[in-house]
Design a protein around this motif. Structure first.
Motif, PDB file in Angstrom:
ATOM      1  N   LYS A   1      64.702  63.300  20.016  1.00 18.91           N
ATOM      2  CA  LYS A   1      63.832  64.204  20.623  1.00 18.91           C
ATOM      3  C   LYS A   1      64.809  65.674  21.264  1.00 18.91           C
ATOM      4  N   SER A   2      66.092  65.288  21.425  1.00 20.85           N
ATOM      5  CA  SER A   2      67.189  66.178  21.845  1.00 20.85           C
ATOM      6  C   SER A   2      68.606  65.869  21.166  1.00 20.85           C
ATOM      7  N   PRO A   3      69.392  67.037  21.378  1.00 22.38           N
ATOM      8  CA  PRO A   3      70.679  66.675  21.010  1.00 22.38           C
ATOM      9  C   PRO A   3      71.518  65.560  21.774  1.00 22.38           C
TER      10      PRO A   3
ATOM     11  N   VAL B   1      78.722  68.890  11.489  1.00 22.13           N
ATOM     12  CA  VAL B   1      77.164  69.006  12.381  1.00 22.13           C
ATOM     13  C   VAL B   1      76.997  67.792  13.421  1.00 22.13           C
ATOM     14  N   MET B   2      77.285  66.700  12.729  1.00 25.46           N
ATOM     15  CA  MET B   2      77.237  65.458  13.541  1.00 25.46           C
ATOM     16  C   MET B   2      78.194  65.294  14.873  1.00 25.46           C
ATOM     17  N   ASN B   3      79.416  65.553  14.550  1.00 28.12           N
ATOM     18  CA  ASN B   3      80.443  65.877  15.530  1.00 28.12           C
ATOM     19  C   ASN B   3      79.718  66.902  16.654  1.00 28.12           C
ATOM     20  N   ALA B   4      79.405  67.925  16.149  1.00 25.42           N
ATOM     21  CA  ALA B   4      78.697  68.896  17.315  1.00 25.42           C
ATOM     22  C   ALA B   4      77.796  68.084  18.192  1.00 25.42           C
ATOM     23  N   LEU B   5      76.922  67.456  17.564  1.00 19.73           N
ATOM     24  CA  LEU B   5      75.725  66.670  18.098  1.00 19.73           C
ATOM     25  C   LEU B   5      76.323  65.435  18.996  1.00 19.73           C
TER      26      LEU B   5
ATOM     27  N   GLU C   1      70.938  75.262  18.668  1.00 20.49           N
ATOM     28  CA  GLU C   1      72.169  75.816  19.612  1.00 20.49           C
ATOM     29  C   GLU C   1      73.461  74.902  19.662  1.00 20.49           C
ATOM     30  N   ALA C   2      72.841  73.509  19.586  1.00 23.68           N
ATOM     31  CA  ALA C   2      73.991  72.466  19.472  1.00 23.68           C
ATOM     32  C   ALA C   2      74.971  72.507  18.330  1.00 23.68           C
TER      33      ALA C   2
END
Ligand code: X2X
Length: 333
Positions: A161-163, A181-185, A305-306
């Motif tokens: 539901k959220s980062p 992208v996955m690392n950013a999350l 944003e994440a």
């Protein structure tokens, strides 16, 4: 009587022989793609064969090889093989081409697109043409754009539901941009061939993956090994039908026109059936036992944003000018 029968037999034999000779003189062309034989990618490729065969009175037979079998199971290698003229055709998606042509990552920048209208404006407009030019400079002639689709996240641990929900999840990804992208999350991404992913999910080697619903998740039965799906629409991935420059330039103008026409029709069909399968997909996945979460607009904003650091990093990589070509077209929609 007897004579008539003989005559009929002779006729049948002549027809059979003609068919055989026709088949024998058909030139075989090889098409590689990297999903299974139940996907819309495969159906699009088969449609191309049908249309081209009909348009050329059977002069060409396009043999379709699924699961990247012609590149030893390496889905990223197909583009290089077409580029070097070792393969005639490829049906693959943008992310698979990024090791050879990093600019192709532009399509899949996180949260670049808000919906199909914006997608179509770019593939049918100047950005799509610009990408064809870039691909042609690598000797891959993009004949038409099709669709893999908006990539949705699935996993076996919890609803996303959220980062924060992504933190620590072991995620299978297809290509380099998705690692960022996955690392950013805060997830733990791992690059893996698509053909190895089902087993990896089944055995718990990874917790999750991300793929489009209509083109891949349903036909490849990902619901059998995954519990949760969130429609976070984080990245769009186009499919394309490409041909090696070497093969393309071996055709005369009339043949080129037929190949182009068959490719355009086949990819329009592929896009169409993909969108249909996606539209009815959520209901089907629920029936199959998946728990679906559809994030609200605010929740999507939190993901946007994440993932911004990955957007910025890859904008630099593909070139801000190129990104602007896309964002200008999208904004004008
Ligand atoms: O490998 C994937 O995830 C797939 C099938 O979507 C692609 O080819 C990008």
């Amino acid at each position: 009587m007897k004579f008539e029968k003989l005559n009929r037999l002779a006729l049948t034999a002549t027809v059979a022989l003609a068919a055989l000779m026709g088949a024998a003189s058909a030139e075989t062309l090889r098409l590689s793609h990297n999903t299974g034989d139940a996907t819309t990618w495969h159906k699009g490729a088969e449609k191309f064969n049908e249309l081209l065969s009909a348009a050329t009175d059977g002069a060409y037979d396009v043999k379709v090889f699924p699961n990247a079998s012609l590149s030893g199971g390496d889905q990223m290698k197909q583009a290089e093989m077409v580029s070097r003229g070792f393969l005639d055709f490829v049906v693959t998606s943008a992310i698979n081409v990024t090791p050879l042509v990093p600019e192709m990552a532009v399509f899949s920048l996180p949260y670049l697109y808000s919906g199909y209208e914006a997608v179509d404006a770019t593939t049918d407009g100047a950005p799509g043409d610009k990408m064809k030019e870039i691909m042609a400079s690598h000797d891959i002639i993009v004949l038409a754009w099709g669709e893999n689709g908006f990539r949705e996240v699935t996993n076996n641990a919890r609803p996303i539901k959220s980062p924060e929900d992504m933190k620590g999840l072991k995620m299978r990804v297809a290509g380099p941009m998705y690692i960022d992208v996955m690392n950013a999350l805060g997830a733990n991404p791992q690059q893996m061939q698509w053909t190895e992913t089902f087993t990896a999910l089944q055995q718990g080697v990874v917790d999750g993956q991300e793929n489009p619903i209509g083109a891949v998740i349903i036909p490849q039965r990902v619901y059998e090994v995954q519990k949760y799906l969130s429609t976070w629409h984080y990245s769009y991935d186009p499919v394309f039908l490409g041909i090696s420059r070497k093969r393309w330039e071996s055709f005369d103008d009339a043949t080129k026109a037929k190949v182009q026409q068959a490719a355009s029709e086949a990819m329009a069909y592929q896009k169409d059936i993909t969108r249909q399968a996606t539209a009815s997909g959520i209901e089907l996945l629920k029936e199959k036992g998946m728990e679906i979460y559809e994030p609200t607009a605010e929740e999507l904003q939190a993901f946007r944003e994440a993932t911004k650091p990955a957007f910025d990093k890859w904008s630099e990589k593909v070139g801000p000018e190129l990104v602007k070509t896309f964002t200008d077209t999208i904004a004008a929609k």
